[in-house]
Design an enzyme around this catalytic site. Structure first.
Site, PDB file in Angstrom:
ATOM      1  N   ARG A  43       2.252  11.880   8.447  1.00 32.02           N
ATOM      2  CA  ARG A  43       1.948  10.756   7.553  1.00 32.02           C
ATOM      3  C   ARG A  43       0.444  10.534   7.579  1.00 32.02           C
ATOM      4  NH1 ARG A  43       1.306   5.170   8.091  1.00 32.02           N
ATOM      5  NH2 ARG A  43       2.079   3.903   6.349  1.00 32.02           N
ATOM      6  N   SER A 115      13.185   5.132   2.654  1.00 31.11           N
ATOM      7  CA  SER A 115      13.019   3.788   3.229  1.00 31.11           C
ATOM      8  C   SER A 115      13.852   2.794   2.451  1.00 31.11           C
ATOM      9  CB  SER A 115      11.565   3.300   3.105  1.00 31.11           C
ATOM     10  OG  SER A 115      10.691   4.252   3.584  1.00 31.11           O
ATOM     11  N   LYS A 144       1.128  -0.580   9.159  1.00 32.80           N
ATOM     12  CA  LYS A 144       1.270  -0.443   7.694  1.00 32.80           C
ATOM     13  C   LYS A 144       0.861  -1.760   7.042  1.00 32.80           C
ATOM     14  CE  LYS A 144       4.828   0.607   4.229  1.00 32.80           C
ATOM     15  NZ  LYS A 144       4.030   1.316   3.234  1.00 32.80           N
TER      16      LYS A 144
HETATM   17  C1  LIG Z   1      11.367   6.975   8.996  1.00 35.52           C
HETATM   18  C2  LIG Z   1      10.519   6.215   8.056  1.00 35.52           C
HETATM   19  N1  LIG Z   1      10.970   5.034   7.592  1.00 35.52           N
HETATM   20  C3  LIG Z   1      10.202   4.312   6.749  1.00 35.52           C
HETATM   21  C4  LIG Z   1       8.953   4.798   6.348  1.00 35.52           C
HETATM   22  C5  LIG Z   1       8.105   4.016   5.370  1.00 35.52           C
HETATM   23  O1  LIG Z   1       8.029   4.690   4.127  1.00 35.52           O
HETATM   24  P1  LIG Z   1       7.319   3.965   2.871  1.00 35.52           P
HETATM   25  O2  LIG Z   1       7.999   2.675   2.670  1.00 35.52           O
HETATM   26  O3  LIG Z   1       7.279   4.911   1.749  1.00 35.52           O
HETATM   27  O4  LIG Z   1       5.856   3.701   3.402  1.00 35.52           O
HETATM   28  P2  LIG Z   1       4.759   4.773   3.817  1.00 35.52           P
HETATM   29  O5  LIG Z   1       5.127   5.346   5.141  1.00 35.52           O
HETATM   30  O6  LIG Z   1       4.708   5.843   2.767  1.00 35.52           O
HETATM   31  O7  LIG Z   1       3.485   4.006   3.886  1.00 35.52           O
HETATM   32  C6  LIG Z   1       8.538   6.030   6.859  1.00 35.52           C
HETATM   33  N2  LIG Z   1       7.348   6.574   6.526  1.00 35.52           N
HETATM   34  N3  LIG Z   1       9.329   6.728   7.696  1.00 35.52           N
HETATM   35  C1  LIG Z   2       5.441   3.325   8.131  1.00 35.51           C
HETATM   36  C2  LIG Z   2       6.086   2.018   8.381  1.00 35.51           C
HETATM   37  N1  LIG Z   2       7.058   1.567   7.542  1.00 35.51           N
HETATM   38  C3  LIG Z   2       7.543   0.383   7.905  1.00 35.51           C
HETATM   39  S1  LIG Z   2       6.792  -0.218   9.289  1.00 35.51           S
HETATM   40  C4  LIG Z   2       5.802   1.161   9.411  1.00 35.51           C
HETATM   41  C5  LIG Z   2       4.781   1.334  10.469  1.00 35.51           C
HETATM   42  C6  LIG Z   2       5.370   1.601  11.825  1.00 35.51           C
HETATM   43  O1  LIG Z   2       4.358   1.794  12.764  1.00 35.51           O
HETATM   44  P1  LIG Z   2       4.448   1.216  14.256  1.00 35.51           P
HETATM   45  O2  LIG Z   2       5.502   2.002  14.956  1.00 35.51           O
HETATM   46  O3  LIG Z   2       3.084   1.478  14.817  1.00 35.51           O
HETATM   47  O4  LIG Z   2       4.753  -0.245  14.149  1.00 35.51           O
END
Ligand SMILES: Cc1ncc(COP(=O)(O)OP(=O)(O)O)c(N)n1
Ligand SMILES: Cc1ncsc1CCOP(=O)(O)O
Ligand SMILES: [Mg+2]
Length: 218
Positions: A43, A115, A144
């Site tokens: 990511r 998601s 995020k």
């Molecule tokens: C395993 C997993 N779950 C949720 C997310 C979040 O995806 P998204 O809402 O598209 O946000 P971004 O990661 O693209 O900023 C994820 N990456 N992985």
């Molecule tokens: C990518 C993403 N989607 C929902 S929360 C999140 C961030 C999770 O990061 P952390 O494990 O550091 O809280």
């Protein structure tokens, strides 16, 4: 693929890009693999994220490490990159391409994660052919910036109460202290970024997380 193999791959799902690390991302990933992660998502997002050739080069290096250790390599958002690298799958959110379109582009053998923040989104993802759901944010996260409001474990509980069996991984603010609550709610695993990527001892923290999760689901 809604089977035990998918569920066990989700047990400790590590997500990372260069912006989540203070040390060399390859070292972080290798230590996390040694600590017992079961799946990896590339990511590359946020301020200072790599683009172009630099992004591709890092993805290739991390994919190579995953291949060597039989860890599925998933790409976040970037379907073209996933196709170019022949990645094991992609993860997409509600603002990304539709899961059914992504499924068509990738083919049946690949993993498509979606998601979801509400039961309706879970049902749509299932209809679109998703292999698993990323449910969250479960706990507050600083990783995020545009995350949806914190949900706790309520969505996971709601999905399971309806009898829906799709594999689910919780995300958002998860660490070894709260991971067991996510599994108890009905998730198959936890996905974490900073609890591993920013750990002073990545091997130790990922081993502790693995113990917290595997101690319950095995
Ligand atoms: C395993 C997993 N779950 C949720 C997310 C979040 O995806 P998204 O809402 O598209 O946000 P971004 O990661 O693209 O900023 C994820 N990456 N992985
Ligand atoms: C990518 C993403 N989607 C929902 S929360 C999140 C961030 C999770 O990061 P952390 O494990 O550091 O809280
Ligand atoms: Mg996304």
């Amino acid at each position: 693929m809604w089977n035990e193999e998918m569920r066990s791959k989700l047990q400790l799902y590590f997500i990372m890009g260069s912006t989540n690390c203070k040390q060399d991302p390859e070292k972080v990933l290798l230590d996390a693999i040694d600590g017992g992660i079961t799946m990896f998502q590339f990511r590359e997002k946020g301020e200072g994220a790599l683009t172009g050739t630099e992004k591709i080069n890092l993805a290739q290096k991390l994919q190579h490490l995953c291949k060597e250790h039989a860890i599925p390599f998933i790409v976040n958002d970037d379907i073209e990159l996933a196709l170019a690298l022949n990645a094991d799958g992609v993860h997409i959110g509600q603002d990304d391409e539709d899961a059914s379109t992504v499924r068509k582009k990738l083919g049946e053998g690949k993993i498509v994660g979606v998601s979801a923040h509400a039961l309706m989104e879970v049902k749509k993802a299932i209809a679109d052919g998703a292999d698993y759901i990323g449910a969250g944010p479960i706990y507050p996260t600083r990783t995020k910036a545009d995350a949806e409001p914190v949900k706790g474990t309520s969505l996971i509980e709601e999905v399971r109460k309806t009898g829906i069996r799709i594999p689910i991984v919780g995300i958002g603010g998860i660490n070894e202290g709260n991971a067991s609550a996510v599994i108890d709610a009905g998730a198959d695993g936890v996905s974490v970024i900073t609890a591993i990527s920013l750990a002073a001892d990545v091997f130790e923290r990922s081993s502790a997380l693995k113990k917290a999760v595997a101690g319950i689901s095995e």
